[in-house]
Design a protein around this motif. Structure first.
Motif, short mmCIF file in Angstrom:
data_model
loop_
_atom_site.label_atom_id
_atom_site.label_comp_id
_atom_site.label_asym_id
_atom_site.label_seq_id
_atom_site.Cartn_x
_atom_site.Cartn_y
_atom_site.Cartn_z
N MET A 134 0.84 -1.21 0.00
CA MET A 134 0.00 0.00 0.00
C MET A 134 0.87 1.25 0.00
SD MET A 134 -3.14 -0.87 -0.06
CE MET A 134 -4.11 0.46 0.60
N GLY A 135 1.92 1.18 0.79
CA GLY A 135 2.82 2.33 0.85
C GLY A 135 3.39 2.64 -0.52
N PHE A 136 3.80 1.60 -1.22
CA PHE A 136 4.36 1.80 -2.55
C PHE A 136 3.33 2.38 -3.50
CE2 PHE A 136 5.68 -0.29 -6.69
CZ PHE A 136 6.66 0.64 -6.96
N ALA A 137 2.13 1.79 -3.46
CA ALA A 137 1.07 2.28 -4.35
C ALA A 137 0.79 3.76 -4.06
CB ALA A 137 -0.19 1.45 -4.14
N PHE A 138 0.72 4.07 -2.78
CA PHE A 138 0.42 5.44 -2.40
C PHE A 138 1.52 6.38 -2.89
CE2 PHE A 138 -0.39 8.64 1.15
CZ PHE A 138 -1.50 9.15 0.50
N SER A 139 2.76 5.93 -2.81
CA SER A 139 3.83 6.83 -3.23
C SER A 139 3.77 7.04 -4.75
CB SER A 139 5.20 6.32 -2.78
OG SER A 139 5.55 5.17 -3.48
N LEU A 140 3.33 6.00 -5.48
CA LEU A 140 3.15 6.22 -6.92
C LEU A 140 2.05 7.23 -7.18
CD1 LEU A 140 3.55 2.62 -8.40
CD2 LEU A 140 5.13 4.52 -8.51
N VAL A 141 0.96 7.11 -6.42
CA VAL A 141 -0.14 8.06 -6.58
C VAL A 141 0.36 9.48 -6.32
CG1 VAL A 141 -2.34 8.83 -5.62
CG2 VAL A 141 -1.91 6.39 -5.99
N LEU A 142 1.13 9.62 -5.26
CA LEU A 142 1.64 10.96 -4.93
C LEU A 142 2.52 11.51 -6.05
CD1 LEU A 142 2.43 10.50 -1.15
CD2 LEU A 142 0.79 12.08 -2.13
N THR A 143 3.30 10.62 -6.64
CA THR A 143 4.14 11.06 -7.76
C THR A 143 3.28 11.58 -8.90
OG1 THR A 143 5.68 9.33 -7.13
CG2 THR A 143 6.02 10.36 -9.27
N VAL A 144 2.21 10.85 -9.17
CA VAL A 144 1.33 11.28 -10.25
C VAL A 144 0.72 12.64 -9.92
CG1 VAL A 144 -0.79 10.73 -11.50
CG2 VAL A 144 0.86 8.93 -11.00
N VAL A 145 0.28 12.78 -8.68
CA VAL A 145 -0.30 14.07 -8.29
C VAL A 145 0.72 15.18 -8.50
CG1 VAL A 145 -1.23 15.43 -6.40
CG2 VAL A 145 -1.87 13.04 -6.64
N ALA A 146 1.98 14.92 -8.08
CA ALA A 146 3.00 15.94 -8.24
C ALA A 146 3.19 16.27 -9.71
CB ALA A 146 4.31 15.46 -7.63
N LEU A 147 3.08 15.25 -10.56
CA LEU A 147 3.28 15.49 -11.99
C LEU A 147 2.24 16.42 -12.58
CD1 LEU A 147 4.35 12.03 -13.43
CD2 LEU A 147 5.59 14.18 -13.55
N MET A 148 1.10 16.52 -11.90
CA MET A 148 0.05 17.44 -12.38
C MET A 148 0.59 18.84 -12.58
SD MET A 148 -2.76 15.60 -12.39
CE MET A 148 -4.28 16.33 -11.85
N VAL A 149 1.52 19.24 -11.75
CA VAL A 149 1.98 20.62 -11.88
C VAL A 149 2.70 20.80 -13.23
CG1 VAL A 149 2.30 20.88 -9.39
CG2 VAL A 149 4.26 20.32 -10.82
N TYR A 150 3.19 19.69 -13.77
CA TYR A 150 3.85 19.80 -15.07
C TYR A 150 2.84 19.71 -16.20
CZ TYR A 150 6.77 18.56 -19.07
OH TYR A 150 7.36 18.53 -20.30
N PHE A 151 1.89 18.78 -16.06
CA PHE A 151 1.01 18.51 -17.20
C PHE A 151 -0.21 19.42 -17.25
CE2 PHE A 151 3.35 14.45 -17.07
CZ PHE A 151 3.81 14.46 -18.38
N LEU A 171 3.39 20.65 -4.62
CA LEU A 171 4.68 19.99 -4.49
C LEU A 171 5.09 19.84 -3.04
CD1 LEU A 171 6.77 21.52 -7.42
CD2 LEU A 171 5.76 19.26 -7.25
N LEU A 172 4.89 20.91 -2.28
CA LEU A 172 5.28 20.83 -0.86
C LEU A 172 4.52 19.72 -0.17
CD1 LEU A 172 5.64 24.56 0.20
CD2 LEU A 172 7.38 22.77 0.36
N ILE A 173 3.20 19.68 -0.43
CA ILE A 173 2.39 18.68 0.26
C ILE A 173 2.80 17.27 -0.17
CG2 ILE A 173 0.05 17.77 0.50
CD1 ILE A 173 -0.93 20.67 0.29
N THR A 174 2.88 17.04 -1.47
CA THR A 174 3.20 15.69 -1.91
C THR A 174 4.59 15.26 -1.47
OG1 THR A 174 3.90 16.57 -4.05
CG2 THR A 174 1.67 15.67 -3.91
N ALA A 175 5.55 16.16 -1.57
CA ALA A 175 6.92 15.77 -1.21
C ALA A 175 7.01 15.40 0.26
CB ALA A 175 7.89 16.90 -1.54
N PHE A 176 6.41 16.24 1.11
CA PHE A 176 6.55 15.93 2.53
C PHE A 176 5.76 14.69 2.93
CE2 PHE A 176 8.60 20.03 2.80
CZ PHE A 176 9.58 19.77 3.74
N ILE A 177 4.60 14.48 2.32
CA ILE A 177 3.88 13.24 2.65
C ILE A 177 4.70 12.03 2.22
CG2 ILE A 177 1.81 11.86 2.25
CD1 ILE A 177 0.23 14.33 1.92
#
Ligand code: HEM
Ligand SMILES: [Cu+2]
Lengths: 198, 93, 652
Positions: free
Chosen positions: B11-28, B40-46
């Motif tokens: 679950m932790g791994f899956a969640f970290s992938l999700v967070l990466t995708v969310v962070a990518l939103m700022v690019y796309f 970015l601040l929120i996703t990185a620190f979580i």
């Protein structure tokens, strides 16, 4: 050496406990090390002189590949430790090996990335920005490189000596190191690349 | 086989992938700078917290307190250094 | 011959040649002496490969005393140069080199090893441990530090000394204005020593957190251990900044990067900023252990419990954080806005509060005490008013608007010497005198000791108080001369006289050591001062395992309680004791670091690569090595115990 069998191997001796706490404190120091690099990077970010800016040279694809590779390797080293605690030596070594392979792949992409930067005219000497960028990335990359060798040696020791309090302790500490490098990468990914391309 | 993949870590791994995708939103997607930085601040620190708690087992021994104090302290000094420097050399120069 | 040209000193003088000959002859004499007396084996077995915290501590002490001498010679030369207007004893270049090496040597290679000596020698004894958490790492810390020290001092005779100030600000320290290899030495030698210090920090935090005797909760630790703990916390979080900073400086100088240059976006102010992000915590790393030592000495000789234990601890914890939020007070005049300056002014003044709390605690400890004026106590009592003066001028400097007047004048120089000499140096000398019997088994002569303390104080006042005045009158620091018409002559002459008196005081200290080695009685027992904490409860000399039985602790002054209130320290039977093995690896690896550093300074790349491989090989060896230490058997311990008890003559 007093061995306490009620605890996982990596915690079973007093010395092992000392080493784990000592390593956590080392990680505290590493946090400051990277914080200083980030400080320099953020200060110099826009001071590009005659060189290119971040937005001009960053590419999303290699960065994304690197991120996935490192995240996955952080997951697999976690699984390796879990397997170790179940005393499944084979599985543990398997996950460990996968971790190192992923790490090597990460390094490969990073080397590609660096040559790309030099290619497009963003070398170490180009500007304050490139110096800070390449030094920050390079420090992380150097940590990964050292980690790969270190991990390899631990793997060899497990193969030869089995899962002993010593090798288990080393593996656990290695996993801490590896997760930590992943955390640093998350910050590099977010605040160097994504922020730069935003 | 199954026992080798504990639910918590998967679950932790899956969640970290999700967070990466969310962070990518700022690019796309097209986001304002403030909005993007917040994300970015929120996703990185979580993500960082996730690694520390789930994968690094920070809280599993009686040294828990030392370990957490160590990390919080490092974090505090790190943020002071970064933002203090920016204040001195960029924002207020 | 081109290759060898680079090793020549670019700006030689008679003094440097004389020093070369002197150093060469001394080295030769040492080597011949050791060979003649067949001591190489002894040196290797007992010292170079040792992992015993007490021996490592003693090596730190010797290094510190050696560097005190080197830095002291620099100081006298500077004061002599400034004693008369338009003096030509030193030219500007030499003056630059001398003040640079003076600063670096005194802070990093004298004060730092001195406090680390106390960490090493005292902390394990005070907490009732056998050794530090990582004895091997401890040896590596020392040898890295030692090699960094050696490399730095080598600059004097090979290639030229650094000359950009101990702060080494860019762009002055950049290739354009510092053309000799001197500043390379600065960057790399401090780097190597700094890595050693960082590892010391990690080691001692772990030791203090995990290895305390049963019953010794954090709030029952002796005050010196507390101060060591906080100082090491600051080390761990401040030294990485220095590591990165020096690496960037090295890259600017050797690889042509543009971190601190003045073109291609480089920002010289970033150096100053990051330097002080490390630099201000660094001064607190020095002063906190000094405070800790005073907190051991004052209760012992006031015959009273330390007043306000909790507030002492709280103030140090507060200082550990505040010391990281004040750094900009070192460059109020750099051009940042009034908002920033106001913030840093306020945080700086705030530091005076916890510091003041400590001063009052010492005063209250003295209050109604039955004070014994021993030498360590004399230093402590002289410390309080003198240090307070330094703190008050610090608060003056902390006002950013006023600092435009004081900054970079002799006023500033007076301030920091005023806090560092009565604060740190007095504490080191007091602590050394106080613990001398525990370390070496005899006392230093009290009469000579008091003379030293008084002479030092007279010298200090004469040397530094005048600088407050000339500084306010506008005499700038780091200027190699001034003209008659400035009117600074008289006060500078007074300063020189003061400095000379301080030199006499130090000579007297050396004489005292010599005198005491010859004449001091040896039958002083293990607790000659009637002191309070655990380090005095074991034998003198301290056996390698420190305590035959791990002590049981129930208060902040367990040993005192065991003497006066019937607390039982050593319960149970002697058991076999696990000890680490000696190892030559730390020394060998540090030697490789030395070669690496030297080759970096002169950009001799093949040697750089070879030595790097050597360093890595050491790491690999370490990784595969299996070393489980050894046990000291019960019989052996009993034998040692009887022998040591017998040697005491006047057993308790
Ligand atoms: C009440 C506490 C203190 C205050 C408010 C204070 C304040 C200051 C300020 C504002 C400066 C910079 C002045 C300028 O450059 O114009 C300064 C410099 C300095 N202080 Fe302090 N200080 C305090 C205690 C200490 C202590 C305890 C130490 C060392 C043990 C120390 C060592 C130094 C050093 C080494 C420098 C100058 C270094 C240089 O520029 O080369 N200070 N202090
Ligand atoms: Cu300061």
């Amino acid at each position: 050496m007093k061995v306490d069998n009620s605890l996982p191997l990596e915690y079973s001796t007093e010395e092992n406990n000392l080493k784990i706490l000592g390593f956590w404190i080392f990680i505290g120091a590493e946090i400051m090390l990277f914080a200083t690099l980030f400080t320099a990077y953020f200060t110099l970010e826009n001071r590009t002189g005659n060189g290119p800016t971040g937005a001009e040279i960053f590419e999303i694809t290699p960065v994304l590949i690197e991120t996935i590779l490192l995240l996955t390797s952080s997951f697999t080293i976690g699984l390796a430790i879990h397997a170790m605690r179940l005393n499944r030596k084979k599985a543990m070594m398997g996950f460990f090996t996968i971790t190192l392979i992923l790490g090597t792949a990460f390094l490969g992409v990073e080397i590609y990335e660096f040559t790309h930067y030099v290619h497009v005219g963003a070398g170490l000497q180009t500007s304050a920005f490139t110096a800070a960028l390449l030094t920050t990335l390079g420090t992380h990359g150097l940590h990964v490189t050292l980690g790969l060798f270190w991990g390899l040696f631990i793997l060899l020791q497990i193969k030869k000596r089995g899962l002993t309090p010593e090798t288990a302790n080393k593996s656990f500490i290695f996993s801490l190191y590896w997760h930590f490098l992943d955390i640093i990468w998350i910050f590099i990914f977010s605040f160097i690349y994504l922020k730069g391309m935003m | 086989m199954k026992e080798l993949f504990p639910l918590k870590q998967v679950m932790g791994f899956a969640f970290s992938l999700v967070l990466t995708v969310v962070a990518l939103m700022v690019y796309f997607t097209d986001m304002s700078y403030t909005m993007g930085m917040t994300v970015l601040l929120i996703t990185a620190f979580i993500q960082a917290g996730l690694q520390v708690v789930v994968f690094m087992h920070a809280g599993e021994t009686k040294d828990k307190r030392s370990i957490y104090v160590n990390i919080y302290y490092a974090l505090l000094i790190a943020l002071i250094t970064i933002f203090g420097t920016l204040l001195v050399l960029v924002w207020d120069m | 011959m081109d290759f060898f040209d680079r090793f020549a000193v670019p700006h030689p003088s008679f003094l440097i040649y004389a020093a070369m000959v002197g150093i060469g002859l001394t080295m030769l004499a040492v080597v011949v002496g050791i060979t003649y007396f067949k001591k190489w084996g002894y040196l290797w077995r007992e010292w170079i490969t040792t992992v015993d915290h007490k021996r490592i501590g003693i090596m730190y002490l010797l290094t510190a005393l050696l560097m005190l001498f080197r830095g002291g010679v620099d100081a006298i030369m500077m004061r002599y140069q400034l004693a008369m207007p338009e003096n030509t004893f030193l030219d500007s270049q030499h003056y630059n080199e001398v003040f640079t090496t003076h600063g670096v040597v005194m802070i990093l290679f004298m004060a730092m090893p001195f406090i680390i000596f106390f960490f090493n020698f005292l902390v394990p004894l005070q907490i009732g441990a056998r050794d530090v958490a990582f004895p091997r790492l401890n040896a590596l810390s020392f040898w890295l530090f030692f090699m960094g020290m050696g490399l730095f001092n080598l600059s004097f005779i090979i290639g030229g000394s650094p000359d950009a100030g101990w702060t080494s600000y860019f762009p002055l320290a950049g290739n354009e204005f510092s053309t000799s290899v001197g500043t390379n030495y600065y960057m790399i030698a401090i780097q190597i020593a700094g890595i050693g210090t960082l590892m010391t920090g990690i080691n001692f935090i772990t030791t203090i957190l995990k290895m305390r005797a049963p019953g010794m909760t954090l709030m029952k630790m002796p005050m010196f251990t507390w101060s060591a703990f906080i100082a090491n916390v600051i080390i761990v979080f401040a030294f990485p900044v220095l590591t990165v900073l020096l690496a960037m400086g090295t890259m600017d100088r050797l690889f042509g990067t543009n971190f601190f240059t003045t073109d291609n976006g480089g920002m010289d102010m970033l150096w100053a900023n990051l330097f002080w992000v490390w630099g201000h915590p660094e001064v607190y790393i020095l002063i906190l252990p000094a405070f800790g030592l005073y907190s051991e000495i004052i209760p012992t000789f006031a015959r009273r419990n330390l007043y306000g234990y909790k507030s002492m601890v709280a103030s140090m914890v507060v200082i550990s954080i505040l010391s990281f939020v004040v750094w900009a007070h070192h460059f109020f005049t750099m051009g940042q806005g009034p908002l920033t300056n106001s913030i840093f002014s306020i945080t700086t003044m705030a530091i005076a509060i916890p510091t003041g709390v400590k001063i009052f605690n010492w005063l209250f400890t003295l209050w109604k005490g039955k004070i014994q004026f021993t030498t360590p106590m004399l230093y402590s009592i002289l410390f309080i008013p003198l240090f307070t003066l330094g703190g008050v001028t610090g608060v003056m400097l902390a006002m950013s608007a006023a600092d435009y007047q004081y900054h970079n004048t002799m006023f500033l120089v007076a301030h920091f010497h005023n806090v560092i000499i009565p604060g740190v140096v007095y504490a080191m000398l007091a602590g050394m005198t106080f613990y001398w019997p525990k370390i070496f088994g005899f006392m230093l002569n009290e009469k000579l000791g008091k003379w030293t303390a008084w002479l030092l104080t007279v010298g200090f006042v004469l040397a530094f108080i005048p600088m407050y005045i000339t500084g306010l009158d506008g005499q700038a620091r780091r200027m190699y001369t001034y003209s008659e018409s400035t009117g600074f002559s008289l006060l500078n002459m007074v300063s020189f006289i003061g400095a000379a008196i301080m030199a006499i005081a130090f000579a007297l200290l050396v004489y005292n050591i010599y005198y005491s080695i010859r004449y001091s009685p040896r039958n002083i027992g293990s607790d000659p001062w009637d002191a309070r904490s655990l380090e005095w409860s074991t034998h003198t000399p301290v056996p390698e395992y420190n305590f035959a039985i791990t002590p049981q602790v129930a208060s902040t002054q367990a040993f005192w309680d065991s003497k006066k209130n019937g607390h039982e320290l050593f319960k149970g039977d002697i058991e076999k004791i696990h000890m680490p093995n000696n190892s030559g690896l730390p020394f060998i690896m540090s030697c490789m670091f030395f070669v690496f550093g030297f080759a970096m300074v002169f950009s001799i790349w093949p040697v750089v690569i070879v030595s790097l491989i050597g360093i890595l090989a050491c790491l690999v060896y370490r990784s595969f090595e299996q070393d489980h230490g050894r046990y000291i058997s019960v019989e052996e311990i009993k034998e040692t115990e009887t022998r040591l008890r017998g040697a005491k003559n006047e057993g308790r």
